[in-house]
Design an enzyme around this catalytic site. Structure first.
Site, mmCIF file in Angstrom:
data_model
loop_
_atom_site.group_PDB
_atom_site.id
_atom_site.type_symbol
_atom_site.label_atom_id
_atom_site.label_comp_id
_atom_site.label_asym_id
_atom_site.label_seq_id
_atom_site.Cartn_x
_atom_site.Cartn_y
_atom_site.Cartn_z
ATOM 1 N N GLN A 21 0.845 -1.198 0.000
ATOM 2 C CA GLN A 21 0.000 0.000 0.000
ATOM 3 C C GLN A 21 0.882 1.250 0.000
ATOM 4 O OE1 GLN A 21 -2.522 1.553 3.429
ATOM 5 N NE2 GLN A 21 -4.137 0.786 2.070
ATOM 6 N N CYS A 51 -7.314 6.164 4.978
ATOM 7 C CA CYS A 51 -6.800 6.408 6.325
ATOM 8 C C CYS A 51 -7.401 7.684 6.912
ATOM 9 C CB CYS A 51 -5.278 6.526 6.299
ATOM 10 S SG CYS A 51 -4.565 6.874 7.918
ATOM 11 N N LYS A 91 -7.995 1.727 -1.932
ATOM 12 C CA LYS A 91 -8.663 1.499 -0.648
ATOM 13 C C LYS A 91 -9.312 2.807 -0.226
ATOM 14 C CE LYS A 91 -9.258 -0.910 3.321
ATOM 15 N NZ LYS A 91 -9.965 0.020 4.181
ATOM 16 N N HIS A 124 -14.129 0.401 2.779
ATOM 17 C CA HIS A 124 -14.527 0.358 4.179
ATOM 18 C C HIS A 124 -15.892 1.028 4.272
ATOM 19 C CE1 HIS A 124 -13.232 0.782 8.648
ATOM 20 N NE2 HIS A 124 -14.554 0.770 8.552
ATOM 21 N N ASN A 164 -15.134 -4.184 3.373
ATOM 22 C CA ASN A 164 -14.307 -4.087 4.577
ATOM 23 C C ASN A 164 -15.113 -3.360 5.652
ATOM 24 O OD1 ASN A 164 -11.747 -1.946 5.734
ATOM 25 N ND2 ASN A 164 -11.863 -4.099 6.251
ATOM 26 N N GLY A 165 -14.852 -3.719 6.912
ATOM 27 C CA GLY A 165 -15.470 -3.015 8.025
ATOM 28 C C GLY A 165 -16.537 -3.815 8.742
ATOM 29 N N GLY A 166 -16.283 -4.138 10.019
ATOM 30 C CA GLY A 166 -17.290 -4.756 10.850
ATOM 31 C C GLY A 166 -17.504 -6.243 10.651
ATOM 32 N N GLY A 187 -9.384 -7.119 8.814
ATOM 33 C CA GLY A 187 -8.141 -6.546 9.307
ATOM 34 C C GLY A 187 -7.898 -6.905 10.753
ATOM 35 N N ARG A 188 -8.425 -6.085 11.653
ATOM 36 C CA ARG A 188 -8.129 -6.266 13.072
ATOM 37 C C ARG A 188 -8.763 -7.511 13.665
ATOM 38 N NH1 ARG A 188 -7.391 -1.455 11.466
ATOM 39 N NH2 ARG A 188 -5.671 -0.226 12.310
#
Length: 323
Positions: A21, A51, A91, A124, A164-166, A187-188
């Site tokens: 990235q 970001c 992204k 995201h 992406n996300g959640g 991701g996390r």
């Protein structure tokens, strides 16, 4: 090729496919960064338009702030693509501050894809708030709008979209794919609970036979890798750099709390990954270390069940509206 470039760009061949990235708002620097990366044989270059950190996005350096400048993003993608032979992807978020309507998101996608080679967007499904929220808060406070993502699938059938996300489980990943997503980015969730998320992902998502690996076998392989790169570039990577991705490896298992306390102490004294593991793994029962993967924790398999009824009105470009 200089050591400073190796420190940031080199990786083990086992990590393919791997994506680099890039972030920035200076076209000349983006070209230089891409040229540096060329020799390292990445499989894809991703341009950061997501970001929310005020240190970069708030100053217009890179990240979500660039969603307000789709023509520049298209130019940046074109510059990157001219200096690589691999796909260039984007992204992004679904919006920024008050610029959060579905049509504004579509305008961004339409302009970037029309004016550049970008054909794949990793989205995201939250907007970014550049003032007043920390990066961590920007990952949880703005509401998820999955209907925007699935609207993009409908309105841009010639493009590729990854959600992406959640999404925090294998069940939810499969649900997103079943609803039509081309790809899913975790991701996390994977970082904080790698064994339960990734331990059987190839079998659960791609249908390949289970590897049958145990945690102990994974750690044995990781130890060899870790010690081979420890302080390879002078000051780094450090022991903490190498071991940090392991700290969620025993999430919710017996001994996890003691393992982390021992890890904090071992960071100060151990000089090899092997000695670190020897000192800390006594906290984990053999039954945990030697059992192969059993089953992923259940998730919300119906997360996208009604998404079709929530989609925003179809996107129309300003040219279509004028006609």
């Amino acid at each position: 090729m200089c050591v400073c470039s190796d420190r940031f760009l080199s990786y083990s061949p086992d990590q393919h496919p791997i994506v680099l990235q890039i972030g920035g708002s200076n076209l000349e620097n983006l070209a230089k960064a891409t040229k540096l990366a060329y020799a390292y044989d990445y499989d894809e270059i991703n341009f950061n338009c997501g970001c929310p950190s005020p240190r970069v996005a708030g100053r217009g350096c890179f990240g979500a702030r660039l969603m307000l400048e789709p023509k520049f993003v298209a130019e940046a993608i074109s510059v990157i693509a001219a200096n690589t032979n691999v796909p260039v992807t984007v992204k992004c978020r679904i919006g920024v501050d008050d610029h959060d309507s579905y049509n504004e998101l579509c305008d961004f996608i339409y302009k970037v894809s029309s004016l550049s080679p970008a054909r794949h967007f990793i989205v995201h499904s939250r907007k970014a708030l550049l003032n007043g929220l920390s990066p961590a808060e920007n990952r949880s406070i703005p509401p998820l709008k999955y209907e925007y993502f699935y609207g993009l699938l409908r309105d841009f059938p010639d493009l590729t979209f990854t959600i992406n996300g959640g999404i925090t489980s294998i069940d939810e990943t499969n649900a997103a794919l079943k609803a039509g997503a081309h790809g899913v980015m975790l991701g996390r969730a994977a970082y904080h609970n790698p064994w339960h998320i990734l331990g059987n992902v190839d079998a659960a998502i791609y249908g390949v036979p289970s590897s049958g690996l145990t945690r102990r076998q994974v750690l044995e392989k990781y130890q060899v890798y870790g010690d081979s790169v420890l302080q390879q570039y002078g000051l780094g990577p450090t022991m903490r750099d190498i071991v940090k991705p392991l700290l969620g490896f025993f999430h919710s298992e017996p001994g996890n709390g003691l393992w982390k306390r021992k890890a904090d102490s071992a960071f100060q004294t151990c000089t090899t990954v092997k000695s670190f593991l020897e000192e800390t793994l006594v906290a984990i029962p053999d039954s945990v270390l030697d059992s192969s993967f059993v089953k992923s924790p259940p998730g919300r398999g119906d997360l996208f069940a009604n998404i079709g009824s929530l989609l925003p009105p179809p996107y129309r470009t300003r040219d279509e509206d004028a006609v």
